[in-house]
Design a protein around this motif. Structure first.
Motif, short mmCIF file in Angstrom:
data_model
loop_
_atom_site.label_atom_id
_atom_site.label_comp_id
_atom_site.label_asym_id
_atom_site.label_seq_id
_atom_site.Cartn_x
_atom_site.Cartn_y
_atom_site.Cartn_z
N UNK A 137 0.88 -1.18 0.00
CA UNK A 137 0.00 0.00 0.00
C UNK A 137 0.91 1.23 0.00
N UNK A 138 0.37 2.34 -0.51
CA UNK A 138 1.13 3.59 -0.49
C UNK A 138 0.30 4.67 0.19
N UNK A 139 0.98 5.51 0.98
CA UNK A 139 0.31 6.59 1.70
C UNK A 139 -0.18 7.64 0.70
N UNK A 140 -1.39 8.09 0.88
CA UNK A 140 -2.00 9.02 -0.06
C UNK A 140 -2.07 10.43 0.51
N UNK A 141 -1.49 11.35 -0.24
CA UNK A 141 -1.63 12.77 0.05
C UNK A 141 -2.69 13.33 -0.89
N UNK A 142 -3.02 14.60 -0.69
CA UNK A 142 -4.03 15.22 -1.55
C UNK A 142 -3.62 16.65 -1.87
N UNK A 143 -3.89 17.05 -3.10
CA UNK A 143 -3.56 18.40 -3.57
C UNK A 143 -4.83 19.25 -3.53
N UNK A 144 -4.75 20.39 -2.83
CA UNK A 144 -5.92 21.25 -2.63
C UNK A 144 -5.73 22.54 -3.40
N UNK A 145 -6.69 22.87 -4.23
CA UNK A 145 -6.56 24.05 -5.10
C UNK A 145 -6.69 25.37 -4.35
N UNK A 146 -6.39 26.43 -5.08
CA UNK A 146 -6.59 27.79 -4.56
C UNK A 146 -8.10 28.03 -4.49
N UNK A 147 -8.52 28.60 -3.37
CA UNK A 147 -9.97 28.76 -3.19
C UNK A 147 -10.36 30.24 -3.16
N UNK A 148 -11.67 30.49 -3.18
CA UNK A 148 -12.15 31.88 -3.17
C UNK A 148 -12.00 32.54 -1.81
N UNK A 149 -11.94 31.69 -0.75
CA UNK A 149 -11.82 32.29 0.59
C UNK A 149 -11.14 31.29 1.52
N UNK A 150 -10.60 31.77 2.63
CA UNK A 150 -9.96 30.90 3.62
C UNK A 150 -10.98 29.94 4.25
N UNK A 151 -12.18 30.41 4.63
CA UNK A 151 -13.16 29.44 5.17
C UNK A 151 -13.45 28.29 4.20
N UNK A 152 -13.55 28.62 2.90
CA UNK A 152 -13.81 27.56 1.91
C UNK A 152 -12.64 26.58 1.89
N UNK A 153 -11.42 27.10 1.99
CA UNK A 153 -10.24 26.23 2.01
C UNK A 153 -10.26 25.32 3.23
N UNK A 154 -10.58 25.90 4.39
CA UNK A 154 -10.57 25.11 5.63
C UNK A 154 -11.61 24.00 5.58
N UNK A 155 -12.76 24.29 4.95
CA UNK A 155 -13.78 23.23 4.78
C UNK A 155 -13.23 22.10 3.92
N UNK A 156 -12.56 22.46 2.83
CA UNK A 156 -12.01 21.43 1.93
C UNK A 156 -10.95 20.61 2.65
#
Ligand SMILES: CC(=O)N[C@@H](Cc1ccc2ccccc2c1)C(=O)O
Ligand SMILES: [Mg+2]
Length: 376
Positions: A137-156
């Motif tokens: 098995x391999x450990x999975x990371x995730x790439x998070x895009x640029x968002x419209x606001x910090x709250x939206x980023x924190x939710x993602x």
């Protein structure tokens, strides 16, 4: 193994959500798929170009044209030469056969992978075994895009952590860097494995701003400067504490060796499409291991086909950092293969013959925009 023909497809797959990076916002993944038909097995290679040349100089329509007009004829000639000497067309003969064509690494990677997949299936050998994978098995990371606001980023980010992703990568650009990183640290703590990816959006003059990321204990900052600015990355590495990781700059094992020798990177993101395929990826892994440089497997939003091969690569010993090998549903509602799902933050390494996944025909047809057949 005798080549019968090559099928080229252009795919358009809707993303589950827009994905914004410093080079733009994508709603749909427009990539290519090569199927090499041989007398013993079919092989698949994913063409990971973007629709437009904004990540690298290659783009999907151009790459398909290079495959059709240059690479397939050269591959056919090499296969004919091998057959004339009663030899098989081996996977390691593909890159030399295509060498007269300069660049076009993603196009070459897709064709080489399709030949490799067919060759492995013919021998009932998995890519993982053939590469020398040491993990299941391999450990999975995730790439998070640029968002419209910090709250939206924190939710993602909260959602991905709840799914079990073991590492978070934030896309950054000038104006969206320190604030989102600080907010993620304040909300989720210092233990979360966190890194950033600038996709070449900064210049050396931005060093003071990038140094403001130092207090946040990031694993790395990925490709802050232009892909050709190796010297600039070496200079930046002296001005910031966060380890520098290169992505776009590392196009080959030679480029990796040069960047390491020049102090331009402490970590390397290996992407088989970017470097010309899985054989070169293995070479880069070996060069980095020889220099004590950790590597991780980057992602180009591949379907389950490319994702399967990437997971096999990420199971090599030198891949000591979680990669962007996320689950299929990070990007797609419906994958064109049996999906990859996250189990305790990990993906299972496929052990089936070949790259480890095959397209599901009706799902592949649903996302196929164009297809063409080249008889050999
Ligand atoms: C997972 C990740 O961040 N990949 C690339 C960027 C990238 C690559 C290809 C893309 C295709 C469509 C939409 C967004 C894309 C982002 C990177 O590491 O730099
Ligand atoms: Mg990157």
């Amino acid at each position: 193994m005798k080549l019968i023909g090559v099928e080229l497809r252009r795919l358009a797959i809707p993303l589950v959500a827009p994905f914004r990076t410093s080079f733009g916002t994508q709603q749909t993944r427009e990539l290519g798929l090569i199927r090499v038909q041989t007398d013993s097995a079919d092989g698949y290679g994913e063409l990971v170009t973007m629709a437009d040349p904004v990540y690298s100089s290659e783009y999907t329509d151009g790459a398909i044209a290079v495959v059709r007009d240059y690479l397939v004829p050269m591959l056919a000639a090499a296969a004919a030469r091998a057959a004339a000497q009663s030899r098989d067309l081996d996977p390691w003969a593909v890159a030399p056969a295509l060498a007269p064509i300069k660049g076009h690494r993603m196009a070459k990677a897709a064709l080489e992978t399709a030949v490799l997949d067919a060759w492995l299936r013919e021998r009932s050998l998995s890519l993982a075994e053939w590469l020398g994978a040491t993990r299941n098995t391999v450990a999975a990371g995730v790439s998070v895009g640029i968002m419209d606001s910090v709250p939206q980023l924190l939710d993602a980010v909260g959602g991905y952590l709840a799914e079990g992703y073991v590492r978070i990568k934030l896309k950054i650009e000038p104006g969206w860097d320190v604030e989102p990183v600080r907010a993620v640290r304040e909300r989720f703590g210092d233990e979360v494995l966190l890194q950033v990816d600038a996709n070449t959006a900064y210049t050396l003059g931005d060093a003071p701003q990038l140094a403001r990321l130092d207090p946040f204990g990031l694993l790395l900052i990925e490709q802050p400067l232009d892909e050709e600015d190796v010297r600039g990355h070496a200079e930046l590495a002296k001005r910031i504490k966060t380890p520098v990781c290169l992505d776009e700059s590392i196009v080959s094992a030679r480029a990796a060796a040069d960047a390491i020798a020049l102090g331009a990177c402490a970590i390397v993101n290996i992407k088989p499409g970017r470097v010309g395929g899985y054989l070169e990826s293995r070479r880069i892994h070996d060069v980095c291991v020889a220099h004590g440089v950790p590597v991780w497997c980057g992602g180009m939003l591949e379907t389950g086909l490319g994702r399967a091969a990437n997971v096999a690569l990420a199971a090599l010993p030198g891949f000591t950092l979680p990669g962007d090998t996320s689950a299929s549903d990070r990007y797609y509602r419906t994958d064109i293969t049996e999906p990859f799902t996250l189990v305790d933050g990990h993906l299972a390494v496929p052990r089936e013959p070949g790259i480890g996944r095959s397209p599901i025909p009706e799902l592949l047809d649903t996302v196929t925009e164009t297809r063409e057949w080249i008889a050999l």
